[in-house]
Scaffold this motif. Structure first.
Motif, PDB file in Angstrom:
ATOM      1  N   UNK A  59      65.612  48.383  36.359  1.00 42.57           N
ATOM      2  CA  UNK A  59      64.867  49.211  35.418  1.00 42.57           C
ATOM      3  C   UNK A  59      64.490  50.549  36.053  1.00 42.57           C
ATOM      4  N   UNK A  60      64.097  50.511  37.320  1.00 40.69           N
ATOM      5  CA  UNK A  60      63.730  51.740  38.023  1.00 40.69           C
ATOM      6  C   UNK A  60      64.900  52.714  38.081  1.00 40.69           C
ATOM      7  N   UNK A  61      66.067  52.210  38.493  1.00 43.74           N
ATOM      8  CA  UNK A  61      67.246  53.079  38.544  1.00 43.74           C
ATOM      9  C   UNK A  61      67.580  53.638  37.167  1.00 43.74           C
TER      10      UNK A  61
ATOM     11  N   UNK B  59      60.956  51.545  25.082  1.00 44.23           N
ATOM     12  CA  UNK B  59      60.569  50.557  24.077  1.00 44.23           C
ATOM     13  C   UNK B  59      60.374  49.250  24.832  1.00 44.23           C
ATOM     14  N   UNK B  60      59.127  48.892  25.068  1.00 41.73           N
ATOM     15  CA  UNK B  60      58.780  47.907  26.089  1.00 41.73           C
ATOM     16  C   UNK B  60      58.149  46.645  25.517  1.00 41.73           C
TER      17      UNK B  60
ATOM     18  N   UNK C 264      56.594  51.495  38.208  1.00 38.05           N
ATOM     19  CA  UNK C 264      58.020  51.813  38.151  1.00 38.05           C
ATOM     20  C   UNK C 264      58.344  52.829  37.053  1.00 38.05           C
ATOM     21  N   UNK C 265      57.388  53.140  36.196  1.00 38.51           N
ATOM     22  CA  UNK C 265      57.645  54.073  35.090  1.00 38.51           C
ATOM     23  C   UNK C 265      57.436  55.513  35.559  1.00 38.51           C
ATOM     24  N   UNK C 266      58.489  56.340  35.554  1.00 36.85           N
ATOM     25  CA  UNK C 266      58.322  57.733  35.964  1.00 36.85           C
ATOM     26  C   UNK C 266      57.629  58.542  34.877  1.00 36.85           C
ATOM     27  N   UNK C 267      57.123  59.722  35.209  1.00 38.83           N
ATOM     28  CA  UNK C 267      56.490  60.559  34.183  1.00 38.83           C
ATOM     29  C   UNK C 267      57.520  61.063  33.176  1.00 38.83           C
ATOM     30  N   UNK C 268      57.011  61.477  32.020  1.00 39.08           N
ATOM     31  CA  UNK C 268      57.870  62.077  31.010  1.00 39.08           C
ATOM     32  C   UNK C 268      58.354  61.131  29.938  1.00 39.08           C
ATOM     33  N   UNK C 269      57.877  59.871  29.955  1.00 39.14           N
ATOM     34  CA  UNK C 269      58.294  58.882  28.962  1.00 39.14           C
ATOM     35  C   UNK C 269      57.159  58.564  28.009  1.00 39.14           C
ATOM     36  N   UNK C 270      57.497  58.459  26.735  1.00 40.97           N
ATOM     37  CA  UNK C 270      56.603  57.821  25.778  1.00 40.97           C
ATOM     38  C   UNK C 270      56.846  56.313  25.870  1.00 40.97           C
ATOM     39  N   UNK C 271      55.814  55.535  25.636  1.00 42.51           N
ATOM     40  CA  UNK C 271      55.952  54.076  25.639  1.00 42.51           C
ATOM     41  C   UNK C 271      55.631  53.552  24.252  1.00 42.51           C
ATOM     42  N   UNK C 272      56.575  52.790  23.691  1.00 40.31           N
ATOM     43  CA  UNK C 272      56.422  52.172  22.378  1.00 40.31           C
ATOM     44  C   UNK C 272      56.558  50.671  22.547  1.00 40.31           C
TER      45      UNK C 272
END
Length: 229
Positions: A37-39, A55-56, A63-71
């Protein structure tokens, strides 16, 4: 406006990559899932896009880098969850799973100028990527998931809708220990390959299940956890 979607599960032992157990323990399988997931997320972060959405199922972690919305993923079968993922976007959208850490920004940089859909077949009969110029959740609903013909049925659904489909390269998902070894060999400097190397050092499992120190196999079956199959 281009959107990149990643559909994934929080890497919790016993809930992800269960087909890696055995030879890996649930904790080791979860560590490999987190590395994959990280890669994947870092590749998506390096790909040109207007939106990046995770979409989680579960909770985001370090492990979540910046710049993502999480749904949050919705309830229901995988077809419903994929349909819900596409419903989060209105413009050109490419969705991938967390099982292909070998993806590159070049593979994910798509242009819908002369096609309506992108389809990335997986070696196990599923698909690793699906892109739609105009997201329509109904193109996903009712597609039988987790079968050797899932990809063929999904691609056929696109064709039946009259869409111009462009195929992406066929990739191998990480589901088994043999898959893990093969995929790590494609990206030897990635987080996934490094994690597999750590687990395989000093008598850790290989694709045949051999270990330096024997460990009894679990006595209960595990479900398939491939996110797009």
């Amino acid at each position: 406006m281009t959107t990149l979607l990643v559909i994934a599960k929080e890497p919790v032992p016993g809930r992800v990559k269960t087909r890696l157990t055995p030879p890996f323990t649930p904790e080791e399988a979860a560590a490999l899932a987190e590395a994959s997931l990280t890669d994947t997320l870092h590749t998506v972060a390096a790909t040109p896009a207007d939106r990046r959405v995770l979409v989680l199922a579960g909770e985001p972690g370090p492990w979540l880098p910046p710049g993502f919305e999480v749904v949050r993923q919705c309830a229901g079968g995988l077809d419903e969850r994929l349909a819900h993922a596409f419903a989060q976007s209105e413009g050109p959208t490419l969705l991938i799973g967390m099982d292909t850490p070998q993806v590159t920004p070049e593979l994910l940089t798509v242009d819908f100028a002369d096609c309506d859909a992108y389809f990335g077949p997986a070696e196990d009969g599923g698909f690793w990527a699906l892109g739609l110029s105009h997201p329509d959740p109904e193109l996903l609903r009712g597609v039988p998931m987790s079968t050797p013909t899932t990809g063929a049925v999904q691609r056929g659904r696109l064709m039946a809708a009259g869409l111009r489909v462009r195929d992406l390269p066929r990739l191998r998902d990480v589901d088994t220990a043999a898959d893990a070894e093969a995929v790590a060999g494609l990206v030897p400097r990635g987080t996934f390959a490094a994690q597999l190397a750590r687990l395989s050092a000093g008598g850790r499992p290989n694709s045949q299940g051999a270990r330096g120190t024997a460990r009894p196999a679990p006595t209960h079956p595990h479900p398939t956890t491939n996110p797009i199959r």
